[in-house]
Structures are given as structure tokens and as C-alpha cells.
Design an enzyme around this catalytic site. Structure first.
Site, mmCIF file in Angstrom:
data_model
loop_
_atom_site.group_PDB
_atom_site.id
_atom_site.type_symbol
_atom_site.label_atom_id
_atom_site.label_comp_id
_atom_site.label_asym_id
_atom_site.label_seq_id
_atom_site.Cartn_x
_atom_site.Cartn_y
_atom_site.Cartn_z
ATOM 1 N N ASP A 8 0.701 -1.328 -0.022
ATOM 2 C CA ASP A 8 -0.048 -0.138 -0.150
ATOM 3 C C ASP A 8 0.954 1.224 0.104
ATOM 4 O O ASP A 8 1.690 1.553 0.782
ATOM 5 C CB ASP A 8 -0.823 0.089 1.191
ATOM 6 C CG ASP A 8 -1.846 -1.179 0.897
ATOM 7 O OD1 ASP A 8 -1.991 -1.698 -0.021
ATOM 8 O OD2 ASP A 8 -2.651 -1.151 2.084
ATOM 9 N N ASP A 129 -15.222 -2.853 -2.082
ATOM 10 C CA ASP A 129 -14.811 -2.785 -0.495
ATOM 11 C C ASP A 129 -16.241 -2.533 0.013
ATOM 12 O O ASP A 129 -17.032 -1.543 -0.184
ATOM 13 C CB ASP A 129 -13.964 -1.481 -0.422
ATOM 14 C CG ASP A 129 -12.760 -1.562 -1.456
ATOM 15 O OD1 ASP A 129 -12.125 -2.599 -1.489
ATOM 16 O OD2 ASP A 129 -12.330 -0.506 -1.932
#
Length: 238
Positions: A8, A129
Site C-alpha cells: 500500500d 470494498d
């Protein structure tokens, strides 16, 4: 089942967030490319990259870090975060990215997902998500009334390569993945489903694998913290 080590990216560094909160970032590496090479050397088959700044900005922000990772490694990589138009999709695929992940745009502009999947077969995934079964967008900052399964089913005839399903409440929390919800999604659609969020041990991976329907799992913090050994995990999943 394929294990995807996650990198990330925030401000050019490799970080992990707690439940998607940009203010709760732990920096794990100042050189994402070096980290990516270490994952490759440990035997990973894929890399999962996220441009966190890009997810909020709506356009790529950590492009230089992604390009450095692509230059340093030979395994295929998928990238999500801030990819919201055909030009950006085409640019990344031209630069050697194996798969782009479309998240926010899958809710706001589903036609783009269809167009991209047609234009670049096998290279477009949808990132879903969710909090409590409902889809969240824009770096998880905005909640919608869209149900996960409904969104996933709407792309069944679009030719997308995979669905990456993240349970936001589990992400970075080291509490284990939501196996039940991920399995239910994988059984509801004919698109391969990759589990993300909360994968923190070898047991978690085995539990996901043993459903028999989940095609991959993404892990980040557990690999950085040492709770999960990448070589051991890959061997176990073989």
C-alpha cells in the site's frame, strides 16, 4: 489459491492503514520497490499494489513508486487506487501492469468497467470494498446503499478477471478475514473472488482455501509484522 502480498503506497512509502484510516498509517518501507523484490524473492506469484493517495485524489499519485516496482520485479502486479478513466487504464497497462483494479468507478460509472474489460481482456478487476455488506467508495470515505452481491452480479457478463472483496472492518486489524461473507460472494457469482482484509495467519489462509471457491487472498500487515511467513504460506497453499 494464490497469495497476493500487498504493498500500500502513501507519499511514496509502503504503509499499512488500520481500517482504511489515512491518519493511522504505519510505514513499513521507504523503498516499495525493494519490498516488492523481497516478496518476489520469497516466491510470490503476484503483487497487489494500492495507491492510497490516488484513491482519495481520484487520479494516480504514487505513479513513480509503482513504476519502480514494475522495473524491479518480474511477477505480475495488480494496482488499485485512483484509476477512473480509460486513459489511465491504458497508460498503466502499457507500462506493464498486469491488471488494473476499478473500485469507486465500478459504482459510479459501471459502463467504464465494461468498456475496459472488453478493451483489455483479462486485465481488469473490480474492487468491492464493504462495511456491513454495503459498498464504500472514494478510499472508503463514502458509504453507499449498494449491496456487495448486487454489484458483483451486475458485472457477471462483463468479462472482468476477478473481484477483490475487502471487508473494511477487518482491514489491517489482524482479526482474521470475513470468510463467511467472502465465501458467500464467491458462491453467488461466476467471477473469481479474491479475499482482502484481515488475513493475519496461516490458519486464515487455510480457512479461505478450504472453502474451495475463493481463488486468492491478499495479505499485508501480517507479512510485515512477521505473523505470516510468505515462503511458508506459499508452500502450504501449493
Amino acid at each position: 489459491m494464490i497469495l497476493y502480498p500487498a504493498i500500500d503506497l502513501k507519499d511514496g512509502q509502503a504503509v499499512r492503514l488500520l481500517r482504511g484510516d489515512m491518519d493511522k498509517a504505519t510505514v513499513f518501507s521507504d523503498s516499495p520497490a525493494t519490498q516488492a523484490k523481497a516478496f518476489e524473492d520469497a516466491g510470490c506469484e503476484w503483487l497487489h499494489l494500492v495507491d492510497l493517495n490516488g484513491a482519495f485524489a481520484g487520479e494516480p499519485v504514487n505513479g513513480a513508486a509503482v513504476e519502480a516496482i514494475l522495473a524491479a520485479t518480474n511477477v505480475p502486479a495488480q494496482l488499485g487506487g485512483g484509476i477512473r478513466d480509460m486513459k489511465t487504464i491504458a497508460t498503466w497497462i502499457e507500462k506493464g501492469l498486469a491488471r488494473v483494479i476499478l473500485g469507486t468507478v465500478a459504482v459510479e460509472n459501471p459502463d467504464l468497467v465494461r468498456e475496459a474489460a472488453k478493451e483489455f481482456p483479462g486485465k481488469v478487476a473490480v474492487g468491492i470494498d464493504a462495511r456491513n455488506g454495503k459498498v464504500a467508495t472514494k478510499g472508503w470515505a463514502e458509504e453507499t446503499d449498494v449491496m456487495v452481491t448486487d454489484l458483483a452480479k451486475s458485472f457477471e457478463d462483463a468479462g472482468v478477471a476477478a473481484i477483490i472483496y475487502t471487508d473494511i472492518n477487518r482491514d489491517g486489524a489482524m482479526q482474521g478475514p470475513n470468510v463467511e461473507a467472502t465465501e458467500a460472494l464467491a458462491r453467488a457469482v461466476n467471477i473469481p473472488v479474491i479475499a482482502s482484509g484481515g488475513v493475519s495467519s496461516l490458519t486464515d489462509l487455510i480457512n479461505l482455501r478450504d472453502t474451495g471457491v475463493i481463488s486468492g487472498a491478499i495479505s499485508g500487515r501480517a507479512l510485515y509484522d512477521g505473523a505470516l511467513d510468505l515462503k511458508e504460506a506459499i508452500a502450504a497453499l501449493k
